[in-house]
Design an enzyme around this catalytic site. Sequence first.
Site, PDB file in Angstrom:
ATOM      1  N   GLY A   1      -0.687   6.768   0.044  1.00 51.96           N
ATOM      2  CA  GLY A   1      -0.777   7.909   0.961  1.00 51.96           C
ATOM      3  C   GLY A   1       0.013   9.112   0.470  1.00 51.96           C
TER       4      GLY A   1
ATOM      5  N   TYR B   1      32.745  12.058 -23.939  1.00 48.41           N
ATOM      6  CA  TYR B   1      31.459  12.672 -24.304  1.00 48.41           C
ATOM      7  C   TYR B   1      31.702  13.789 -25.301  1.00 48.41           C
ATOM      8  CZ  TYR B   1      26.807  14.704 -23.398  1.00 48.41           C
ATOM      9  OH  TYR B   1      25.530  15.179 -23.506  1.00 48.41           O
TER      10      TYR B   1
ATOM     11  N   LEU C   1       0.848  -1.190   0.000  1.00 47.57           N
ATOM     12  CA  LEU C   1       0.000   0.000   0.000  1.00 47.57           C
ATOM     13  C   LEU C   1       0.886   1.244   0.000  1.00 47.57           C
ATOM     14  CD1 LEU C   1      -2.805  -0.994   2.536  1.00 47.57           C
ATOM     15  CD2 LEU C   1      -2.474  -1.665   0.141  1.00 47.57           C
ATOM     16  N   ALA C   2       0.736   2.038  -1.035  1.00 40.64           N
ATOM     17  CA  ALA C   2       1.634   3.194  -1.194  1.00 40.64           C
ATOM     18  C   ALA C   2       0.896   4.384  -1.775  1.00 40.64           C
ATOM     19  CB  ALA C   2       2.809   2.810  -2.095  1.00 40.64           C
TER      20      ALA C   2
ATOM     21  N   ARG D   1       2.738  15.125   5.957  1.00 41.11           N
ATOM     22  CA  ARG D   1       3.636  15.626   7.004  1.00 41.11           C
ATOM     23  C   ARG D   1       5.098  15.610   6.597  1.00 41.11           C
ATOM     24  NH1 ARG D   1       2.318  12.065  11.696  1.00 41.11           N
ATOM     25  NH2 ARG D   1       3.584  13.449  12.993  1.00 41.11           N
TER      26      ARG D   1
ATOM     27  N   ALA E   1      49.044  10.591 -13.807  1.00 39.40           N
ATOM     28  CA  ALA E   1      48.263  11.631 -13.131  1.00 39.40           C
ATOM     29  C   ALA E   1      47.597  12.550 -14.151  1.00 39.40           C
ATOM     30  CB  ALA E   1      49.167  12.445 -12.229  1.00 39.40           C
TER      31      ALA E   1
ATOM     32  N   GLN F   1      -5.146   3.803  -7.013  1.00 42.64           N
ATOM     33  CA  GLN F   1      -6.308   4.028  -6.148  1.00 42.64           C
ATOM     34  C   GLN F   1      -6.633   5.520  -6.247  1.00 42.64           C
ATOM     35  OE1 GLN F   1      -5.495   3.755  -1.964  1.00 42.64           O
ATOM     36  NE2 GLN F   1      -7.597   3.230  -1.419  1.00 42.64           N
TER      37      GLN F   1
HETATM   38  C1  UD1 Z   1      -3.434   1.483  10.086  1.00 43.06           C
HETATM   39  C2  UD1 Z   1      -4.316   0.393  10.716  1.00 43.06           C
HETATM   40  C3  UD1 Z   1      -4.054   0.340  12.213  1.00 43.06           C
HETATM   41  C4  UD1 Z   1      -2.586   0.101  12.474  1.00 43.06           C
HETATM   42  C5  UD1 Z   1      -1.741   1.147  11.764  1.00 43.06           C
HETATM   43  C6  UD1 Z   1      -0.281   0.809  11.855  1.00 43.06           C
HETATM   44  C7  UD1 Z   1      -6.399   0.272   9.444  1.00 43.06           C
HETATM   45  C8  UD1 Z   1      -7.809   0.666   9.382  1.00 43.06           C
HETATM   46  N1  UD1 Z   1      -5.712   0.718  10.476  1.00 43.06           N
HETATM   47  O1  UD1 Z   1      -3.874   2.717  10.611  1.00 43.06           O
HETATM   48  O2  UD1 Z   1      -4.816  -0.699  12.806  1.00 43.06           O
HETATM   49  O3  UD1 Z   1      -2.318   0.104  13.869  1.00 43.06           O
HETATM   50  O4  UD1 Z   1      -2.076   1.206  10.366  1.00 43.06           O
HETATM   51  O5  UD1 Z   1       0.475   1.865  11.328  1.00 43.06           O
HETATM   52  O6  UD1 Z   1      -5.918  -0.453   8.578  1.00 43.06           O
HETATM   53  N2  UD1 Z   1      -3.160   3.561   2.428  1.00 43.06           N
HETATM   54  C9  UD1 Z   1      -3.474   3.458   1.089  1.00 43.06           C
HETATM   55  N3  UD1 Z   1      -4.714   3.798   0.685  1.00 43.06           N
HETATM   56  C10 UD1 Z   1      -5.684   4.202   1.552  1.00 43.06           C
HETATM   57  C11 UD1 Z   1      -5.351   4.313   2.900  1.00 43.06           C
HETATM   58  C12 UD1 Z   1      -4.097   3.964   3.318  1.00 43.06           C
HETATM   59  O7  UD1 Z   1      -2.619   3.070   0.275  1.00 43.06           O
HETATM   60  O8  UD1 Z   1      -6.795   4.488   1.098  1.00 43.06           O
HETATM   61  C13 UD1 Z   1      -1.813   3.220   2.867  1.00 43.06           C
HETATM   62  C14 UD1 Z   1      -1.091   4.432   3.439  1.00 43.06           C
HETATM   63  O9  UD1 Z   1      -0.316   5.057   2.434  1.00 43.06           O
HETATM   64  C15 UD1 Z   1      -0.204   3.815   4.510  1.00 43.06           C
HETATM   65  C16 UD1 Z   1      -0.980   2.582   4.956  1.00 43.06           C
HETATM   66  O10 UD1 Z   1      -1.913   2.312   3.931  1.00 43.06           O
HETATM   67  O11 UD1 Z   1       1.030   3.385   4.010  1.00 43.06           O
HETATM   68  C17 UD1 Z   1      -1.674   2.769   6.290  1.00 43.06           C
HETATM   69  O12 UD1 Z   1      -2.612   3.820   6.169  1.00 43.06           O
HETATM   70  P1  UD1 Z   1      -2.813   4.852   7.347  1.00 43.06           P
HETATM   71  O13 UD1 Z   1      -3.865   5.800   6.954  1.00 43.06           O
HETATM   72  O14 UD1 Z   1      -1.525   5.395   7.789  1.00 43.06           O
HETATM   73  O15 UD1 Z   1      -3.409   3.883   8.484  1.00 43.06           O
HETATM   74  P2  UD1 Z   1      -3.444   4.158  10.022  1.00 43.06           P
HETATM   75  O16 UD1 Z   1      -4.530   5.105  10.319  1.00 43.06           O
HETATM   76  O17 UD1 Z   1      -2.084   4.493  10.484  1.00 43.06           O
END
Ligand code: UD1
Length: 454
Positions: free
Chosen positions: A11, A370, A8-9, A15, A363, A75
């Site tokens: 986000g 190039y 999952l990447a 921050r 030396a 996504q």
């Molecule tokens: C999530 C978990 C939580 C866990 C925590 C650990 C869920 C609902 N919660 O929360 O239980 O303790 O991780 O860090 O799963 N991402 C996507 N698409 C989205 C949403 C998220 O690719 O639609 C990716 C984000 O980029 C990230 C990861 O999923 O790398 C986690 O998402 P994030 O929103 O940070 O989840 P947390 O609220 O931290």
Amino acid sequence: MATALIILAAGQGTRMNSDLPKVLHSLGGVPLLAHALQSGAAAEPERLIVVTGHGGEAVAAAAHALNPDIEIVHQEEQLGTGHAVAAAAPRLEGFEGDVLVLYGDTPFIRPETITRMQAARRGGHDIVVLGFNAREPGRYGRLVMNGDQLERIVEARDATAEERAISLCNSGVLIADASVLMPLLERLEPYNSSGEYYLTDVVALAREAGHKAGVVICDEAETLGINTREELARAESLFQQEKRRAAAENGITLIAPETVFFAIDTVIGRDALIEPHVVFGPGVTVESGARIRAFSHLEGCHVSRGAVVGPYARLRPGAELAEDVRVGNFVEIKNARIEEGAKVNHLSYVGDARVGEAANIGAGTITCNYDGVMKHHTDIGARAFIGSDTMLVAPVKVGDGAMTATGSVITEDVPAEALAIARARQEVKPGLAKKLFARLRALKAKAGGGSAKG
Ligand code: UD1
Ligand code: CA
């Protein structure tokens, strides 16, 4: 069992305060994403899927540079971790095996941990979640256990006071039987305090349907996710500490470990010696007994046994140093094979070249590779002697045992054992310096009466 890895990447990483997508920020010389891929590699996945969102094109390009087999799923809107995995699900229609979910911003999951999760799967759990005992559980999801069964995961913001008191937390890493997980993804609902589709909800749904869910526990340090530049810097420091520790354990001498920086894939043989202030970029191998002297920078290169590099050397991608080669101070080598025992000791640039065995590069030698549009090759034969300050205008060949005179600009091939001189012949004019000085001093005196010594 076949495994599909989903990273999952999507986000934004707000921050980080950056134009670069979060998972492309560098740790150990490579994007964060590469670390997640490396963790996942422990499962020997036969499918690799990266879910992109913010900065999707850049993430896709970086992913393909790491591994062209990676499938990209975009996504469009980030509606939660469950939504992200569901976005990848159509790609896995008909896939039989395990689905392993990792986060692209969580670089420290150890391969052994993934292997333990696989063992727990084989032990009879349909879903295995990676948990950790959090020092500060804060906003992590809590793992609600019943004996060795995981009953459900509750997000902190949706938890009761009693549930929030649980310190066993969700890392986000999960492995599940695809035939159990896939149908459950369709049943996720965003009815919670954040209105997101939570991947974590699949656990309760699985339990309701009579499946088994379990937990594997890892060290909290493995679950460290990167959200800010400060966390990234701390992660880099932890990464380097671990690399230095491992280097010492593997029999490598680091004189000042805290000044040496490694990449994720640096490979160094036993009894190699690394002096202070050396930086290894990605793709470096250094054989046993080689010596990397102070203030050198290496990337994408190979250094063989007995070779000595630096001080102050730069080895760029494609530099191949054979045994007992010497590359000295202020020398840059790029895309060049330096064969056994050859020496490039001072102030030189050798790029797009071969330097034959036991050749000596004087030396200030430069391969002029190039022409402003294209790169050209220079071939230097075995035992050739390249005089100091030779410009080798590529494409050009210097044969075995040939010699170039100091200060030559070599534009044509030099046959084996020949001497090439390509510079203006020296003329000596007796007494002329003295006359010239006298004239200049007279001119100066006439102009301003300044001191003749000036
Ligand atoms: C999530 C978990 C939580 C866990 C925590 C650990 C869920 C609902 N919660 O929360 O239980 O303790 O991780 O860090 O799963 N991402 C996507 N698409 C989205 C949403 C998220 O690719 O639609 C990716 C984000 O980029 C990230 C990861 O999923 O790398 C986690 O998402 P994030 O929103 O940070 O989840 P947390 O609220 O931290
Ligand atoms: Ca997070």
